[in-house]
Design an enzyme around this catalytic site. Structure first.
Site, PDB file in Angstrom:
ATOM      1  N   ARG A 128      37.754  34.271  40.261  1.00 58.28           N
ATOM      2  CA  ARG A 128      38.642  34.466  41.400  1.00 58.28           C
ATOM      3  C   ARG A 128      38.666  35.953  41.733  1.00 58.28           C
ATOM      4  O   ARG A 128      39.074  36.768  40.886  1.00 58.28           O
ATOM      5  CB  ARG A 128      40.045  33.952  41.076  1.00 58.28           C
ATOM      6  N   LYS A 186      42.440  43.929  38.269  1.00 57.43           N
ATOM      7  CA  LYS A 186      43.653  43.926  37.447  1.00 57.43           C
ATOM      8  C   LYS A 186      43.811  45.203  36.630  1.00 57.43           C
ATOM      9  O   LYS A 186      42.903  46.017  36.507  1.00 57.43           O
ATOM     10  CB  LYS A 186      43.684  42.669  36.576  1.00 57.43           C
TER      11      LYS A 186
END
Length: 297
Positions: free
Chosen positions: A264, A223
């Site tokens: 995840r 991210k």
């Protein structure tokens, strides 16, 4: 916060932080869009993730990257269902990543065992009834709006207190609408209506989620806040998304140490190793033997 003390219906207790591998059946996901759009390639990738240590394979047919537009329902179903069905038939524990009740219900019928809704049941009014009716584990992520608008919604005075509080209210709403508390998982929603400092604050205070009494999924993989941290010092350019996997594995180890139920990730092998190292350290600290090949505490 200790993930191993929580009850969760429908999913094996791994005895350590789990690893959820990502299969984006999309042309426009932020780090791997288009790589797995073909169903055959998506299935092969899912099997590779499972072989590499993924406890769950999360299949999604709609990108939720910042600014992404929504895809039609029929297209999302076309992308997702063949992949879910084949992976489930091969014995893989499959999660479906969707905000649509119709997709979630069809995916569960096709063999998915977890619903991962980045809107936490808020984008589709029928989602809560699907969760309640199917009874499968359901991820309630913190969400303030769709991808096209979410960057403008990152306005907090105390991001941890506000995010935990908003998720707590959504949990209450879902239980009031018929969901079983024992099927609910929470997710801080890193990168969704969050600035970079917000993401770091949420990671630093993962223990704040213990008051909700539910397992926590941490989804930090590749991210923006990691890309910014690892920016090229000479240009200031963020590190490319696919070069953030080592940092992602570091977050996985830290999240496991703070009691996360699962992480995840795109690159499974490094995070699978990281959570097993953390589990071994827990065993050693407790005076228990650390056995070769043993994945549990």
């Amino acid at each position: 916060m200790d993930a191993y003390e929580y009850s969760l219906t429908g999913v094996e207790n791994w005895g350590r932080c789990g690893v959820m591998g990502i299969v984006n059946v999309t042309p426009d996901s932020f780090s791997d869009g288009g790589l797995w759009l073909d169903p055959g390639k998506a299935v092969a990738h899912g099997l590779e993730l499972a072989a590499g240590g993924a406890d769950v394979v999360d299949v999604g047919g709609e990108s939720t990257r910042p600014g992404a537009a929504r895809v039609p329902l029929e297209e999302e179903l076309r992308r997702v269902l063949p992949v879910v069905r084949e992976l489930a038939a091969r014995g893989v524990t499959v999660s479906v990543d969707t905000m649509r009740a119709a997709v979630a219900e069809a995916a569960v019928e096709a063999g998915a065992r977890i619903i991962n809704d980045v809107s936490g049941g808020r984008a589709d009014a029928l989602m809560v009834s699907v969760a309640a009716r199917t009874g499968v584990p359901f991820v309630v992520m913190h969400w303030r709006g769709h991808s096209a608008a979410m960057d403008g919604l990152a306005d907090y005075e105390d991001v941890v207190d506000e995010v935990v509080g908003e998720v707590a209210r959504q949990l209450d709403a879902m239980v009031s609408a018929g969901a079983d508390p024992a099927q609910l998982i929470v997710d801080p929603g890193l990168g969704f209506a969050k600035g970079r400092e917000d993401d770091w604050a949420l990671l630093a205070r993962l223990d704040a989620w213990a008051r909700l009494g539910r397992p926590v999924l941490v989804a930090a993989s590749r991210k923006r806040f990691l890309g910014t941290l690892l920016a090229d010092p000479s240009t200031g350019e963020p590190r490319p998304a696919r070069e953030r996997d080592a940092a992602t594995a570091a977050v996985s180890a830290l999240a496991a140490a703070k009691g996360a139920w699962a992480v995840r990730v795109h690159d499974v092998s490094a995070s699978a190793d990281a959570v097993r190292v953390e589990a071994a350290l827990r065993r050693a600290l407790a005076g228990m033997p650390v056995r070769a090949g043993a994945p549990t505490r």
